[in-house]
Design a protein around this motif. Structure first.
Motif, short mmCIF file in Angstrom:
data_model
loop_
_atom_site.label_atom_id
_atom_site.label_comp_id
_atom_site.label_asym_id
_atom_site.label_seq_id
_atom_site.Cartn_x
_atom_site.Cartn_y
_atom_site.Cartn_z
N CYS A 283 0.87 -1.18 0.00
CA CYS A 283 0.00 0.00 0.00
C CYS A 283 0.90 1.23 0.00
N TRP A 284 1.24 1.74 -1.18
CA TRP A 284 2.26 2.77 -1.25
C TRP A 284 2.04 3.67 -2.46
N ASN A 285 2.55 4.88 -2.38
CA ASN A 285 2.66 5.81 -3.49
C ASN A 285 3.50 6.99 -3.03
N ALA A 286 3.68 7.97 -3.89
CA ALA A 286 4.56 9.09 -3.57
C ALA A 286 4.11 9.83 -2.32
N THR A 287 2.80 9.99 -2.15
CA THR A 287 2.30 10.72 -0.99
C THR A 287 2.65 10.01 0.31
N GLN A 288 2.60 8.68 0.30
CA GLN A 288 2.95 7.95 1.51
C GLN A 288 4.39 8.24 1.92
N GLU A 289 5.28 8.23 0.95
CA GLU A 289 6.68 8.49 1.30
C GLU A 289 6.88 9.94 1.73
N LYS A 290 6.28 10.85 1.00
CA LYS A 290 6.47 12.27 1.34
C LYS A 290 5.93 12.57 2.73
N ASN A 291 4.73 12.09 3.03
CA ASN A 291 4.13 12.37 4.33
C ASN A 291 4.92 11.75 5.47
#
Length: 459
Positions: A308-316
């Motif tokens: 369950c991942w995407n750019a927003t997950q990493e940025k946040n």
């Protein structure tokens, strides 16, 4: 976290390529971000009212003074009150007589809150979410306003065709006006993979790997001593775009037919994929967690990979100091190394509450946030995703967003507008729980398809 290297691929070029690649749908079904603060309501009234009454025209006519409500799911920083207050301040600088009250939802209780509001005839005026709710659920139930007047010829000429198709129902009515999009990925803990000698099994440059090499990598990490490599989470529907993409990609299965009229998860390819996952050391079917829990456990090192991942997950999570290792985003593994990723589309819909002044004001808000030349860039950047039309390289100089841009070209069919979608999502995680508890894969999958197709037929 180690410093990222800028990717050579320009974001604007990727988005142009994605027009051809993004031929279907699934705003990832759904993305689940870490739970924000408890739902809160705030009234934003930053600009002084004017007596002139001079306002720009909207697609629905002349904007009228009105008090409207916006309920927003946590789409990037659209779930952050400070960010949204700033966006609304921009709006009120142009439209001071339209006052916007905001309520912040999460993916755990948000649907229940809206359903309760609908039953009590107190539905919000505006909602920010994706087609699976705005179109396939509330739109299909006749609760939403036709936004056809926002979909001008100019709008249709610049918004990607696949996004347009996702925003209208089977009746041809546009129930959503889109703002942003993404391709959902998975991710691995690069530090652990490197220590375990597992990096040899993936292509870091393209972010792709084969099903065979995925198996080898998981086994290497498991043998290294990281026994919880990853989890097929299934306590609820949160983040289910990840488990669907994992199963569908492993052997080239599909979740629905091309016409988006039937569920096809009982294919031989999907059964084979589920049997593989059930047999793998280090991959557990976990009925105690959902997508948001998996994200937290990946960030704290419990898991070596996240589905369950995407750019927003990493940025946040990076902004919050939750990650102390290098994250390596990856596409889901496939037999030929050519993934089909679930996509996410988010935009605005309007509940038909019978008040034309509020409807017109809500359309004015949508038009400003999504179409104003300057504001649209800020609105999209607040989501930490990408625009649904070419706004140029809005993330120039942002290494993280540039890295994730490469995944947009892998977007596959956006299928989350099939009838009975809400029931199918529940049946999916119930199916995964059954498999985890020992039910034969084929039996559980056939039960899922029977339940989901019955719901589709009934809609």
């Amino acid at each position: 976290m180690k410093k990222r290297k800028l990717m050579a691929l320009a974001l604007s070029g990727v988005m142009v390529c994605s027009l051809a690649a993004c031929g279907g749908k699934d705003s990832g079904g759904e993305q689940k971000t870490p739970d924000p603060a408890p739902a809160q309501t705030e009234k934003t009234d930053t600009a002084e009212k004017t007596d002139s009454g001079a306002q720009a025209e909207t697609p629905a006519g002349t904007a009228q003074a009105a008090d409207i409500t916006l309920w927003t799911y946590p789409v990037g920083k659209w779930g952050d009150s400070a960010t949204v207050s700033s966006l609304i301040s921009n709006f009120n600088a142009v439209y001071p007589d339209i006052h916007v009250t905001v309520e912040y939802l999460d993916y755990t209780n948000g649907d229940d809150q809206i359903n309760t509001a609908i039953e009590g005839k107190q539905a919000p005026d505006l909602v920010l979410e994706g087609p699976e709710r705005l179109v396939a659920n509330w739109g299909a139930r006749g609760l939403m306003v036709d936004l056809g007047d926002l979909w001008t010829d100019d709008a249709k000429s610049v918004i990607y065709e696949s996004v347009q198709n996702a925003c209208k129902g089977s009746d041809g009515v546009f129930y959503e006006y889109p703002l942003c999009m993404t391709a959902h990925t998975m991710a691995v803990n690069r530090d652990i993979f490197e220590a375990a000698g597992a990096l040899q099994y993936l292509d870091e440059a393209t972010g792709t790997w084969t099903t065979e090499n995925f198996q080898k990598a998981v086994q290497a990490v498991y043998d290294y001593g990281q026994t919880n490599v990853g989890a097929v989470y299934c306590s609820g529907q949160g983040g289910d775009q990840g488990t669907r993409a994992l199963v569908n990609n492993l052997y080239g299965g599909t979740f629905t037919n091309a016409e988006h009229t039937q569920y096809t998860a009982n294919s031989e390819e999907n059964i084979k994929a589920l049997e593989l996952l059930k047999s793998m050391d280090g991959i557990n079917f976990d009925a105690s967690i959902a997508g948001g829990d998996e994200i937290n456990m990946f960030c704290n090192g419990t898991f070596a990979m996240a589905f369950c991942w995407n750019a927003t997950q990493e940025k946040n999570n990076a902004d919050q100091g939750n990650i102390n290792f290098e994250v390596l985003p990856m596409a889901f593994p496939s037999e030929d190394g050519k993934p089909q990723l679930c996509g996410g589309i988010w935009g605005f819909g309007i509940f038909d509450n019978g008040d034309q002044a509020k409807i017109d004001a809500a359309k004015t808000f949508i038009d400003f946030m999504a179409n104003d030349e300057k504001q649209a860039v800020e609105s999209v950047k607040a989501s930490n995703f990408w625009p649904v039309k070419d706004l140029g390289d809005i993330y120039a100089g942002d290494a993280l967003m540039t890295e994730y841009a490469k995944f947009v070209e892998y977007m596959g069919d956006y299928y989350q507008v099939v009838g009975g979608w809400a029931e199918a999502r529940t049946a999916w995680w119930n199916m995964l729980q059954q498999i985890g508890s020992g039910v034969e894969v084929k039996t559980a999958v056939e039960e899922f398809v029977t339940t989901a197709n019955a719901a589709a037929a009934a809609q």
